[in-house]
Each structure stands twice: as C-alpha cells, then as structure tokens.
Motif scaffolding. Structure first.
Motif, mmCIF file in Angstrom:
data_model
loop_
_atom_site.group_PDB
_atom_site.id
_atom_site.type_symbol
_atom_site.label_atom_id
_atom_site.label_comp_id
_atom_site.label_asym_id
_atom_site.label_seq_id
_atom_site.Cartn_x
_atom_site.Cartn_y
_atom_site.Cartn_z
ATOM 1 N N TYR A 269 4.147 -41.070 36.388
ATOM 2 C CA TYR A 269 2.961 -40.347 36.839
ATOM 3 C C TYR A 269 2.338 -41.086 38.018
ATOM 4 C CZ TYR A 269 2.747 -37.124 32.867
ATOM 5 O OH TYR A 269 3.014 -36.125 31.974
ATOM 6 N N SER A 270 1.772 -40.335 38.951
ATOM 7 C CA SER A 270 1.080 -40.936 40.094
ATOM 8 C C SER A 270 -0.422 -40.740 39.935
ATOM 9 C CB SER A 270 1.562 -40.298 41.401
ATOM 10 O OG SER A 270 1.292 -38.896 41.396
ATOM 11 N N TRP A 271 -1.182 -41.617 40.560
ATOM 12 C CA TRP A 271 -2.637 -41.549 40.499
ATOM 13 C C TRP A 271 -3.184 -40.831 41.730
ATOM 14 C CZ3 TRP A 271 -6.059 -43.589 36.738
ATOM 15 C CH2 TRP A 271 -5.429 -44.255 35.682
ATOM 16 N N GLU A 272 -4.204 -40.005 41.509
ATOM 17 C CA GLU A 272 -4.870 -39.303 42.604
ATOM 18 C C GLU A 272 -6.377 -39.321 42.375
ATOM 19 O OE1 GLU A 272 -3.411 -35.355 43.074
ATOM 20 O OE2 GLU A 272 -1.295 -35.955 43.181
ATOM 21 N N ASP A 273 -7.128 -39.208 43.449
ATOM 22 C CA ASP A 273 -8.577 -39.110 43.342
ATOM 23 C C ASP A 273 -8.965 -37.682 42.997
ATOM 24 O OD1 ASP A 273 -8.987 -41.770 44.021
ATOM 25 O OD2 ASP A 273 -9.076 -41.327 46.163
ATOM 26 N N GLU B 276 -1.434 -46.082 31.674
ATOM 27 C CA GLU B 276 -0.003 -45.910 31.943
ATOM 28 C C GLU B 276 0.846 -46.377 30.763
ATOM 29 O OE1 GLU B 276 0.829 -47.896 35.602
ATOM 30 O OE2 GLU B 276 0.066 -46.233 36.847
ATOM 31 N N ILE C 64 -2.180 -38.458 37.211
ATOM 32 C CA ILE C 64 -3.350 -39.015 36.525
ATOM 33 C C ILE C 64 -4.480 -39.019 37.548
ATOM 34 C CG2 ILE C 64 -4.323 -40.957 35.259
ATOM 35 C CD1 ILE C 64 -1.460 -41.913 34.730
ATOM 36 N N VAL D 173 -11.147 -39.787 33.750
ATOM 37 C CA VAL D 173 -9.683 -39.800 33.878
ATOM 38 C C VAL D 173 -9.160 -38.457 33.395
ATOM 39 C CG1 VAL D 173 -7.522 -40.827 33.058
ATOM 40 C CG2 VAL D 173 -9.488 -42.293 33.579
ATOM 41 N N VAL E 253 -5.889 -48.866 34.592
ATOM 42 C CA VAL E 253 -4.629 -48.261 35.043
ATOM 43 C C VAL E 253 -3.486 -48.710 34.141
ATOM 44 C CG1 VAL E 253 -2.923 -48.207 36.905
ATOM 45 C CG2 VAL E 253 -5.361 -48.013 37.443
ATOM 46 N N TYR F 190 -8.376 -39.607 38.832
ATOM 47 C CA TYR F 190 -9.487 -40.527 38.566
ATOM 48 C C TYR F 190 -10.686 -40.111 39.404
ATOM 49 C CZ TYR F 190 -12.207 -44.831 38.120
ATOM 50 O OH TYR F 190 -13.203 -45.745 37.871
#
Length: 240
Positions: free
Chosen positions: A173-177, A162, A143, A134, A158, A145
């Motif tokens: 915040y948004s999650w991205e690979d 968060e 964020i 992370v 998650v 991952y």
C-alpha cells in the motif's frame, strides 16, 4: 483569530442550540449509543475547548450512521482502534503471536481481506493533543493520512499501520495525503479529523469546509447530538 460573521443560517443553528440546551438536564448520562458521557461534557462543542477521545467517539457514531445510510463496505472506527493496534503491534513480535490473541483488530482485518469492507478510517491522537485521520482503501491500495496542520504521518504510526495491514493482506500500500482544510487555531483538530473521514465517505454530505467555519461546524455537530439524545435523556431524567 478573526472569524467570519455569522450568516442567517448560522444564526438559526445557534438559536436551535440555545433552545435545546435550555431543556437538557445537567445531571444524567447520554445514552450508551452516544458513549454515555455526562451531559455537561457535550457543552464542549459550543466552546473552544479541545475535544477528547470521548467526543471523537460521539462524532464517529454520528458519522457511521450516515456512512451506513449512504455507502456500503465502509466504516469509521472509534479512536480506541489505533490505540489497540499500537499496543498489539508492540506486544506481538510475530504474525503468529498476533493471531494467537483474538480481538476486534483481527475482525476488521479479516473483513478487509475478504472484501466485506473496502474502506475503514480511524482517528489518531498525534503527540497527545492533536487529532489526525487515517483511511485504508483496499480498492486503490492506498493509506490516506489527513492532518489539518498538513504535517506528515509520524514514522512510528506508519510502521504500526503497515505492520498490522501486512498481517491481513499481501499487497503493498502507498501513502497519500487526504484533502482537508488548513487548521488556523489550536483546538479544532477533533472537528476536522472526523470531517476528513466524512468527506472521503460521503462527500455530498460532508464537503470540505474552510478553516473559518470551525465554530459553525462545532455547533452543527452539537445540534445533531442534542436532537438525537434530547428526548431519551429527558425521559430518563424525569423518571429519576
């Protein structure tokens, strides 16, 4: 699993590892900076064994040395960080409860909020036997991952990340690979999890590798560890 034939550079790395291993004592502890593991435990790098949280901590120490040398405002945290985060978020029902208990989690959260740190990463042991990464980036409100199996983050993780982050920053915040290789075995997740963070912090030093380079990466890490602790460990052993 079919693996690529070793190149001349790889053969040299293997030779270096053998020479260093031949002179490292079997009875002693590594210096505290390298997590005080018994010497035989580091031989796991030169095998197809699954790497434990102690090994992840060792590699994180090495990564942070490069991060501090080549970047600012970044830090890779030990795998115990998420373990503590999970425990605190489950025990602390409110923000007030969380701040009533002092700890390292608050220290890093406050540094992120104040801009002293712009990015932190930590490794998460998913399902008890698979290491993932992370990365929190306060500059891009992201964020990241990274999972070498390319599976999404667990819902509980998650929620925990968060929740902790919301205690320190107001923005969403948004999650991205995160970019990473595709793992092709069942034991190299630890090597790749730390490498994923390295690629984010120091891409010129930790470029993305291919999955058939797992063995070479394990030996490279082993050699770095051996070279850093060899002289000190041998001196301590000789004095016993």
């Amino acid at each position: 699993m079919k693996r690529k034939k070793a190149s001349a550079a790889d053969a040299l790395e293997y030779s270096r590892a053998r020479k260093l291993l031949q002179t490292l004592p079997w009875r002693s502890l590594l210096p505290k900076s390298m997590n005080s593991l018994p010497c035989p435990n580091i031989y796991s790098y030169a095998s197809h064994r699954w790497l434990s949280d102690e090994h992840i901590s060792q590699m994180t120490v090495l990564l942070n040395a490069d991060v501090k040398k080549y970047t600012t405002g970044c830090e890779a945290l030990l795998p115990y960080f998420f373990r503590s985060m999970r425990l605190d978020m489950l025990e602390c029902k409110t923000k007030e409860d969380y701040f009533a208990v002092r700890g390292g989690l608050q220290t890093y959260g406050k540094k992120l909020a104040a801009g002293e740190l712009t990015r932190i990463s930590f490794n998460v042991n998913k399902t008890g036997n698979h290491w993932t990464t992370v990365l929190i980036n306060c500059q891009s409100r992201m964020i990241g991952y990274g999972d070498a199996y390319h599976l999404g983050p667990p819902a509980e993780m998650v929620q925990i990340v968060e929740k902790w982050l919301s205690y320190h920053v107001d923005e969403a915040y948004s999650w991205e690979d995160l970019p990473c290789i595709t793992q092709s075995d069942s034991f190299s997740c630890g090597i790749w999890a730390v490498r994923i963070a390295g690629t984010q912090f120091c891409p010129s030093i930790y470029p993305v590798l291919s999955s058939d380079q797992a063995d070479q990466e394990r030996v490279r890490v082993l050699n770095v560890i051996l070279e850093k602790v060899h002289q000190e460990v041998c001196s301590l052993f000789a004095a016993q």
